[in-house]
Design a protein around this motif. Structure first.
Motif, short mmCIF file in Angstrom:
data_model
loop_
_atom_site.label_atom_id
_atom_site.label_comp_id
_atom_site.label_asym_id
_atom_site.label_seq_id
_atom_site.Cartn_x
_atom_site.Cartn_y
_atom_site.Cartn_z
N ILE A 243 0.92 -1.07 0.04
CA ILE A 243 0.05 -0.05 -0.16
C ILE A 243 0.98 1.33 0.09
CG2 ILE A 243 -1.65 1.10 1.36
CD1 ILE A 243 -2.90 -1.35 -0.02
N ARG A 244 0.59 2.15 -0.87
CA ARG A 244 1.44 3.35 -0.96
C ARG A 244 0.99 4.39 -0.26
NH1 ARG A 244 0.97 1.41 -5.99
NH2 ARG A 244 -0.29 3.16 -6.44
N PRO A 245 1.59 5.41 0.18
CA PRO A 245 0.99 6.82 0.66
C PRO A 245 -0.29 7.14 -0.09
CG PRO A 245 3.33 6.80 0.95
CD PRO A 245 2.96 5.67 0.19
N TRP B 292 4.19 -3.08 4.39
CA TRP B 292 5.61 -2.32 4.51
C TRP B 292 6.50 -2.96 5.53
CZ3 TRP B 292 4.96 3.79 5.84
CH2 TRP B 292 4.03 4.39 4.83
#
Lengths: 365, 365
Positions: A7-9, A304
């Motif tokens: 999951i990215r920011p 992450w």
């Protein structure tokens, strides 16, 4: 599923359950630049106030679940009593962590105990009580005193009845609602501890320091680090919790509550219960570690890297249950204490309203 | 106004401004059991994602302001460029902290400098430049090099022009837009520090440890605690900041940026500028203190007791500006570092996208 990209920011974490755990997960995700969508049937859920989006719908509402799955980038949950069918439905539509195995086993005390048996992990003697007639053979196996517990949906001491010498076992069966249950031998423990660890999507495990817990009336009262436990027992506790995490193929935070038996017992650690989620006995991490259990859980489910769980301070977490929260002005003024309140509109007896972390420099270097 | 009763858990804090400071204030308020209503003209404001309620409207929209004031229990702001008229309008309808005096003075560099003069607090030599013709007398007073700065609305190095020997002063006047300005003498400082303190409704003041700051291109790059500063200078810096807080009758967090001049200078501390709010140079408090500047600000404006600002760790905060945020995967994996991202959808050059706090055990016992 563990091939799911991280999951990215800016992406959206879907959280099933809107209580204080969901709220603290959402706060942690926000610090990481993630956005949260909370799904909960209760329109008064405290997590809604800190989430970018909300769904108020039953866990059985497939249209609402499908829309939720389509709106988020990963799904997690704040408690293990989400129906397994809900998770299965979502899992076909979005990445879900932890997975179905963690949920299915942790929401059934019998499955939990059988997993321990299969892994060679000691627990209190227990026996299944599927119907009233099973109680007598169960007592023969577990002895007295023993605790009759519903297999499902019990928490904070609910769904439990003690059977002491002279008690009528059928009364206990009726008290828990005549539902599938297990009977557990009463354990004369010296103390209670828990391991709160996280397992990443890559299988890596990081555990916070072992916590010593005190329960009152079946509800956690305090958690203290460091725990009063020998290094050898601490290592054994960490190994047990790690074995369980691997056996569940768990991704996310996992809490394992254990009894420490007095010296001389053949096995000094027995697993009491597990929770496949952030846990009340890990609340001290918010103020005594650089990364809280809430951030660590979001890191795990987001793919992450897990953070260093090192503890910079000693801590005692005290729950504020029911009217205890009325002491908030004094707690807010207490040096070395950090007050956490959950934003619940109504105070009820037995309801967790907040907690306070009392922090001190490390005593154990 | 300071007779206003304290804000109780469950009450609503109104925040003017929806940037990262508003977002971090809202997160801190949520941990305290408070609910937030964010008011901001920009529909993409990152604070909205963590607030229970939002108003998207201009600061001049009196109907929206009146509804906002009626919906909240206290009003605060995340930045000093909220129009003074907005605050005055709200102040008639809800408790507002900090008050109009803090805002009015901090949003005008000339008022700020005159306050310092009145309080006997040293600053760089300066002169008002109200019109083009004033520049020459201002240079005569401040010397060269000097910096021409707009009185209002400058931040992160915007609205500034340097006038060096040989430069045409009129070019600088044009560069800043021919608006009311002040000329400040260039200061050959040894280092920059800031004091971030909070003043409660009762007038009590608690200061965080002094921070050493490094700016690059007019934007804060890093803040480090402990600062390299003698105890005597630290005491003087704290006294100066306290004097300013009292002079403003400030309630909330106040940041005072100062230059430290080399040994031998007649006065070694000059005030550069003040901010009547949580400040970038206080972001390290989130991970090195039990109570962050954000919680401390909410405590102050809510009428709660101020928390102990003691620091448990050393820290260096590094801003992630523009593309620097692309390093987030490495930063998330770095031991001893805690990454904070602001949830901004678009990365732009010079835009603050997040920060990272690097934490270590205290070096100064």
């Amino acid at each position: 599923m563990n091939e799911t990209p991280p999951i990215r920011p800016g992406m959206i974490v879907g959280i099933l359950g809107g209580g204080q755990l969901g709220r603290m997960l959402a706060l942690a995700a926000a610090e990481m630049g993630l956005s949260c969508h909370v799904y909960c049937p209760d329109p008064k859920s405290p997590a809604f106030a800190v989430a970018a989006a909300r769904t108020v719908a039953p866990y059985e509402d497939e249209a609402a679940l499908a829309a939720f799955a389509g709106a988020v980038d990963v799904v997690t949950f704040e408690f293990e009593n989400v129906p397994a069918e809900t998770l299965a439905f979502l899992a076909g539509r979005a990445p879900v962590f932890p997975g179905a195995r963690s949920l299915t086993i942790a929401q059934d005390r019998l499955f939990e105990k059988r997993l321990m048996e299969a892994e060679g992990i000691p627990t209190a003697p227990f026996a299944e009580v599927a119907k009233q007639a099973d109680i007598y053979s169960a007592i023969a196996r577990a002895g007295r005193p023993a605790i009759l517990k519903t297999r499902r949906l019990g928490y904070d001491g609910k769904g439990q009845a003690v059977i002491r010498a002279g008690d009528d076992p059928v009364a206990a069966w009726r008290a828990i609602g005549e539902v599938p249950a297990i009977l557990e031998a009463y354990v004369a423990f010296e103390r209670e501890v828990s391991v709160v660890l996280a397992r990443g999507r890559d299988g890596g495990i990081r555990a916070f320091d072992i916590t010593e817990n005190v329960h009152e009336n079946g509800i956690l009262a305090t958690s203290t680090v460091p725990a009063w436990i020998t290094p050898a027992l601490a290592d054994e506790a960490l190994a047990i919790a790690g074995t369980i995490a691997v056996a569940l193929d768990h991704v996310g935070v996992l809490a394992v509550e254990m009894f420490v038996l007095p010296e001389g017992a053949p096995r000094r650690l027995l697993v009491n219960e597990i929770a496949p989620r952030v846990h009340n006995s890990g609340h001290w991490t918010s103020d005594a570690c650089l990364c809280s259990q809430f951030e660590q859980h979001i890191r795990a489910v987001a793919g992450w890297p897990l953070a260093d769980p090192a503890r910079h301070s000693d801590a005692t977490m005290t729950n504020l249950i029911g009217d205890a929260v009325d002491a908030w002005p004094a707690l807010a003024a207490e040096p070395g204490a950090r007050l956490h309140l959950y934003g619940k509109a109504e105070t009820r007896p037995g309801r967790k309203m907040g907690h306070v972390n009392r922090i001190a420099p490390r005593s154990d270097g």
